[in-house]
Scaffold this motif. Structure first.
Motif, PDB file in Angstrom:
ATOM      1  N   GLY A 199      -8.194  -4.865   4.095  1.00 55.93           N
ATOM      2  CA  GLY A 199      -6.975  -3.794   4.516  1.00 55.93           C
ATOM      3  C   GLY A 199      -6.717  -2.339   3.952  1.00 55.93           C
ATOM      4  N   GLY A 200      -5.622  -1.668   4.269  1.00 54.65           N
ATOM      5  CA  GLY A 200      -4.514  -0.234   3.507  1.00 54.65           C
ATOM      6  C   GLY A 200      -4.054  -0.157   4.890  1.00 54.65           C
ATOM      7  N   ARG A 209      -9.799   4.752   5.910  1.00 58.94           N
ATOM      8  CA  ARG A 209      -8.735   4.121   5.042  1.00 58.94           C
ATOM      9  C   ARG A 209      -8.640   4.548   3.611  1.00 58.94           C
ATOM     10  NH1 ARG A 209     -10.252  -1.779   2.895  1.00 58.94           N
ATOM     11  NH2 ARG A 209     -12.375  -0.960   3.845  1.00 58.94           N
ATOM     12  N   GLN A 210      -7.459   4.086   2.750  1.00 58.63           N
ATOM     13  CA  GLN A 210      -7.294   3.957   1.358  1.00 58.63           C
ATOM     14  C   GLN A 210      -6.500   2.951   1.491  1.00 58.63           C
ATOM     15  OE1 GLN A 210      -3.975   5.939  -0.330  1.00 58.63           O
ATOM     16  NE2 GLN A 210      -2.887   6.832   1.235  1.00 58.63           N
ATOM     17  N   LEU A 211      -6.838   2.533   0.012  1.00 59.34           N
ATOM     18  CA  LEU A 211      -6.199   1.833  -0.609  1.00 59.34           C
ATOM     19  C   LEU A 211      -5.820   2.170  -2.323  1.00 59.34           C
ATOM     20  CD1 LEU A 211      -8.930  -1.971  -0.542  1.00 59.34           C
ATOM     21  CD2 LEU A 211      -7.046  -1.525   0.732  1.00 59.34           C
ATOM     22  N   LYS A 212      -4.372   1.350  -2.672  1.00 53.78           N
ATOM     23  CA  LYS A 212      -3.403   1.586  -3.322  1.00 53.78           C
ATOM     24  C   LYS A 212      -2.513   0.816  -4.102  1.00 53.78           C
ATOM     25  CE  LYS A 212       0.074   4.127  -2.001  1.00 53.78           C
ATOM     26  NZ  LYS A 212       1.101   5.028  -1.649  1.00 53.78           N
ATOM     27  N   VAL A 213      -2.563   1.042  -5.630  1.00 52.47           N
ATOM     28  CA  VAL A 213      -1.555   0.248  -5.937  1.00 52.47           C
ATOM     29  C   VAL A 213      -0.201   0.689  -6.945  1.00 52.47           C
ATOM     30  CG1 VAL A 213      -3.796  -0.884  -7.629  1.00 52.47           C
ATOM     31  CG2 VAL A 213      -2.740   1.211  -8.194  1.00 52.47           C
ATOM     32  N   ARG A 214       0.322  -0.442  -7.211  1.00 52.59           N
ATOM     33  CA  ARG A 214       2.299  -0.307  -7.347  1.00 52.59           C
ATOM     34  C   ARG A 214       1.745   0.368  -8.746  1.00 52.59           C
ATOM     35  NH1 ARG A 214       1.641  -5.825  -5.471  1.00 52.59           N
ATOM     36  NH2 ARG A 214       2.404  -5.988  -7.709  1.00 52.59           N
ATOM     37  N   ASN A 215       3.193   1.135  -8.265  1.00 49.05           N
ATOM     38  CA  ASN A 215       3.757   1.706  -9.608  1.00 49.05           C
ATOM     39  C   ASN A 215       4.335   0.498 -10.660  1.00 49.05           C
ATOM     40  OD1 ASN A 215       4.183   3.341 -11.774  1.00 49.05           O
ATOM     41  ND2 ASN A 215       5.650   4.194 -10.709  1.00 49.05           N
ATOM     42  N   ASN A 216       3.914   1.580 -12.051  1.00 51.38           N
ATOM     43  CA  ASN A 216       4.048  -0.071 -13.089  1.00 51.38           C
ATOM     44  C   ASN A 216       4.100  -1.467 -13.145  1.00 51.38           C
ATOM     45  OD1 ASN A 216       6.558   1.873 -14.383  1.00 51.38           O
ATOM     46  ND2 ASN A 216       7.702   0.851 -12.991  1.00 51.38           N
ATOM     47  N   SER A 240      -2.983  -5.194   7.690  1.00 53.39           N
ATOM     48  CA  SER A 240      -3.268  -6.058   7.482  1.00 53.39           C
ATOM     49  C   SER A 240      -4.966  -6.434   7.828  1.00 53.39           C
ATOM     50  CB  SER A 240      -2.783  -7.301   7.395  1.00 53.39           C
ATOM     51  OG  SER A 240      -1.541  -7.631   7.390  1.00 53.39           O
ATOM     52  N   ALA A 241      -5.125  -7.271   6.041  1.00 55.51           N
ATOM     53  CA  ALA A 241      -7.203  -6.755   6.487  1.00 55.51           C
ATOM     54  C   ALA A 241      -7.426  -8.284   7.946  1.00 55.51           C
ATOM     55  CB  ALA A 241      -7.897  -7.708   4.966  1.00 55.51           C
ATOM     56  N   SER A 242      -8.586  -7.753   8.545  1.00 55.53           N
ATOM     57  CA  SER A 242      -9.184  -8.356   9.754  1.00 55.53           C
ATOM     58  C   SER A 242      -9.573  -9.850   9.050  1.00 55.53           C
ATOM     59  CB  SER A 242     -10.197  -7.664  10.600  1.00 55.53           C
ATOM     60  OG  SER A 242     -10.660  -8.710  11.103  1.00 55.53           O
ATOM     61  N   SER A 243      -9.876 -10.841   9.681  1.00 61.11           N
ATOM     62  CA  SER A 243     -10.289 -11.629   8.991  1.00 61.11           C
ATOM     63  C   SER A 243     -12.336 -11.479   8.732  1.00 61.11           C
ATOM     64  CB  SER A 243     -10.244 -13.380   9.414  1.00 61.11           C
ATOM     65  OG  SER A 243     -10.161 -12.749  11.193  1.00 61.11           O
ATOM     66  N   LEU A 244     -12.308 -11.172   9.961  1.00 60.86           N
ATOM     67  CA  LEU A 244     -13.964 -10.671  10.179  1.00 60.86           C
ATOM     68  C   LEU A 244     -14.630  -9.873   8.895  1.00 60.86           C
ATOM     69  CD1 LEU A 244     -14.221 -11.156  13.987  1.00 60.86           C
ATOM     70  CD2 LEU A 244     -14.657 -12.852  12.296  1.00 60.86           C
ATOM     71  N   SER A 245     -13.559  -8.804   9.068  1.00 60.93           N
ATOM     72  CA  SER A 245     -13.741  -7.437   7.735  1.00 60.93           C
ATOM     73  C   SER A 245     -14.919  -8.271   6.870  1.00 60.93           C
ATOM     74  CB  SER A 245     -13.113  -6.788   7.867  1.00 60.93           C
ATOM     75  OG  SER A 245     -13.374  -6.123   9.186  1.00 60.93           O
ATOM     76  N   GLU A 303      -2.292  -4.872  -5.590  1.00 60.24           N
ATOM     77  CA  GLU A 303      -2.482  -3.502  -4.276  1.00 60.24           C
ATOM     78  C   GLU A 303      -1.144  -3.474  -3.235  1.00 60.24           C
ATOM     79  OE1 GLU A 303      -4.248  -3.691   0.488  1.00 60.24           O
ATOM     80  OE2 GLU A 303      -5.691  -4.363  -1.701  1.00 60.24           O
ATOM     81  N   ASP A 304      -0.622  -2.248  -3.211  1.00 61.21           N
ATOM     82  CA  ASP A 304       0.129  -1.992  -2.766  1.00 61.21           C
ATOM     83  C   ASP A 304       0.708  -2.081  -1.222  1.00 61.21           C
ATOM     84  OD1 ASP A 304       2.889  -1.047  -2.267  1.00 61.21           O
ATOM     85  OD2 ASP A 304       2.467   1.631  -3.221  1.00 61.21           O
TER      86      ASP A 304
END
Length: 692
Positions: free
Chosen positions: A252-253, A186-193, A234-239, A217-218
């Protein structure tokens, strides 16, 4: 107050002979002036009837040659109650120790060790560049994922290269640990600008990706947009979220799972690498998988994290948890279950006891530090019980669901997180449980001295601590500002604090400090060691040492009138031996007391003639004593009007300290007088020489 010493100060509070409390005056009444036989008759009658009496508290300073007084009944009862509570608490502590040590084992450490060696450490010098710890860029990540990661996840050959027949195509890491389901990346990204560019550089820079924040977060689709790895989930409510080195990351991611086959997994990773699955906005990549070892009934949940900060490069971290999620399998597990039930019963009993104390004492209950310790222990125990129940229920509900599909990643990280949280809560609980033992051994002389030392020097230590931390934090800020950009130990303010504590303990690296700044580095190090280590720490030890010496001197002057635990055990053993007729009963009185008892018994058998003679003597003695009191009133009789009890320990300590101060003042006065006499003698000698 001239000439007042310990003996004289005690004489001010001493009862006169025959003083009767509550009489309202210093004159002895008829009951006080009875002859010895009449005064001792009730005690003789009670001893003859076989009733057991507890004597009054003895005077603080018994005369030489007097009979050694017995300890008061209240003190003996208090000690017996304390011992009974101590025995009950030891049973509770034993149950808690069995419960806590039954949750952990050395197998957990060895399982973590083999998994760490397999995935985190390179197996040879050739694989050093492709090891997890050597990841420094996105290219290094793909090299690790396509090489050591797949080799560790899929064990399809024996050590002699014979192909293994895998049941249901399941992999067994080290041939013993079943890979549950498949691994997930799993990866997490951020938006440009998402960051601001200075106007002068806007013509040179078009893209700007900030550090990871949840709001930056993108979540938009990218790349081929046809599979789950290109779409945000989307992220799980338990994680739970992950706290990394550079930030707090959500659960999430963009995620995908590896196939069951090693070859298919390698092909998928190559495909993602060629299509630039990792982009400039990528800030973290998570590799999650779980194993189960049936030999030792342990789950191993592994999370490998690679962070790509906004500065460039990569940072690696890992979490490996070996937990026992399936609790009740063997007979020993059921024994631990009985210990858990016993622990709950103890906690319920303690809650009832503390509630009764709060109702009885009300506000006075919260003025004792030990009562606060009891409340803290109960709160931590209740939280541990709640965590255990919640974790057990969740495991029973989610276990079958997580293992239902062999081609899906089973998220055991949530269960492992709560298991580790429960273990930490139990660890804190047993720590405070051991500290509470000091409450039950406070009747010991050594413990009393320790408590008195800490309470007496508390104000001095608080004042010293304020001065110490002012200097300590000043040096911490100096180190952070001077060395923070070049030395890892000073890279954050928290690291500076820990580093300075390590310097105090002798663990430091002077070369790195000197290399960071050749002028301020040595100055910082030398002055910090001098002021903090040589001056402040020795002041701290001097405060405690001086206070302990004073307390020890006070305890040596004051005779101990408390019943020691060994005396209680000796009395219990003697009583047991007497009941078993292995030892003759001991009399509480000495031969002089026995002779007095025989005289009292003989006087009781003489009839009323002795009583009449004694009353005649009594009237004559009263008349004579009244005349003496009218003519020569004594200070002891005047002071005995207000004296209703013997000198207490606290009062004696105050009088003793006051006497010591008077002694110091007297010595200073004598020294001044000697100096004046010496100067006068010198003047006299010089005047004589001048006259000659």
């Amino acid at each position: 107050m001239r000439g007042i010493g310990p003996a004289a100060s005690l004489r001010l509070r001493r009862r006169p002979l025959g003083f009767k409390p509550g009489s309202g005056g210093s004159r002895p009444g008829p009951a006080a002036m009875e002859p010895p036989a009449a005064r001792q008759r009730p005690a003789v009658d009670q001893r003859l009837s076989g009733s057991r009496l507890c004597s009054l508290p003895p005077p603080p300073f018994p005369r030489a040659g007097a009979v050694k007084p017995r300890v008061s009944c209240s003190r003996e009862l208090e000690l017996k109650t304390t011992l009974r509570e101590l025995v009950i608490y030891i049973v509770f502590l034993t149950d808690l120790c069995i419960l806590t040590f039954g949750m952990v084992s050395t197998d957990m450490y060895y399982l973590n060790k083999v998994m760490s060696h397999l995935f985190l450490e390179p197996s040879s010098a050739e694989d050093n560049r492709s090891g997890f710890g050597s990841i420094g860029s996105r290219a290094d990540f793909w090299r690790f994922a396509e090489g050591p990661l797949l080799d560790g996840l899929y064990w399809d050959k024996w050590y002699n290269n014979l192909t293994l027949t895998l049941q249901n195509n399941n992999s067994h890491i080290y041939y013993e640990n079943l890979l549950l389901g498949v691994a997930q990346i799993r990866q997490l990204k951020v938006r440009n600008n998402t960051c601001s560019i200075y106007p002068y550089f806007r013509t040179f820079l078009e893209d700007c990706y900030s550090e990871y924040r949840y709001r930056a977060e993108d979540r938009s689709d990218f790349g081929l947009r046809n599979e789950s790895e290109w779409k945000y989930t989307s992220a799980s409510s338990l994680s739970p979220w992950y706290w990394g080195s550079m930030g707090l990351y959500s659960s999430g991611g963009y995620m995908f799972t590896l196939p069951k086959s090693k070859q298919e997994s390698r092909e998928k990773l190559v495909f993602l690498r060629q299509n630039s699955w990792l982009a400039r906005g990528t800030r973290a990549v998570f590799i999650d998988f779980s194993t189960y070892n049936a030999n030792i009934n342990l789950f191993c949940i592994i999370k490998l994290v690679v962070e790509f900060p906004a500065t460039g490069g990569a940072l690696t971290s890992s979490h490996i948890y070996s937990v026992k999620l399936l609790r009740y399998i063997t007979y020993y597990d059921y024994f631990l279950a009985s210990c858990e039930v016993t622990f709950c019963l103890f906690i319920i009993t303690f809650i009832i006891q503390e509630a009764i104390k709060i109702v009885k004492l009300k506000k006075e209950y919260f003025r004792s530090a030990w009562n606060w310790m009891d409340l803290l222990l109960l709160v931590v125990s209740i939280l541990a019980i709640a965590f255990n129940i919640y974790r057990t229920v969740k495991v029973s509900l989610l276990m079958e669901e997580l293992l239902s599909d062999a081609y899906v990643y089973p998220d055991f990280y949530f269960l492992a997180f709560w298991q580790v949280l429960y273990n930490n809560m139990i660890a804190v609980n047993i720590f405070f449980a051991w500290i509470k033992i000091f409450k039950y051994v406070s009747f010991n002389k050594t413990m009393t001295q320790l408590c008195s030392t800490l309470s007496r020097c508390a104000k001095d230590i608080i004042g010293f601590a304020i001065m110490f931390f002012i200097i300590f934090f000043a040096y911490a800020q100096l180190g952070y500002l001077v060395f923070g950009s070049q030395v890892e130990e000073f890279s954050t303010f928290q690291n500076c604090i820990f580093t300075q504590f390590r310097i105090v303990l002798g663990d430091f690296n002077f070369e790195t400090i000197e290399a960071a700044n050749r002028i301020l580095g040595p100055i910082y190090f030398i002055t910090f060691v001098f002021f903090v280590f040589f001056v402040l720490l020795n002041m701290f030890l001097a405060i405690i040492n001086d206070t302990y010496s004073e307390v020890k001197a006070d305890f040596e002057v004051i005779p101990s009138q408390e019943l020691q635990i060994r005396d209680l055990f000796r009395q219990s053993c003697n009583k047991a031996l007497v009941k078993l007729k292995l030892k003759k009963p001991e009399m509480d009185t000495n031969p002089a007391d026995e002779s007095l008892e025989r005289e009292d018994i003989s006087k009781l058998s003489n009839g009323d003639s002795a009583n009449e003679k004694s009353h005649l003597k009594l009237s004559k003695l009263q008349e004579g004593e009244e005349k003496l009191h009218q003519k020569y009133p004594s200070t002891e009789d005047m002071d005995s009007v207000t004296a209703q009890s013997y000198v207490s320990t606290a009062e004696f300590q105050q009088l003793f300290r006051y006497t010591a101060e008077l002694g110091k003042e007297l010595n200073n006065t004598n020294a001044k007088v000697r100096r004046i006499m010496k100067s006068m003698q010198q003047l006299k000698d010089t005047s004589g020489k001048t006259a000659q």
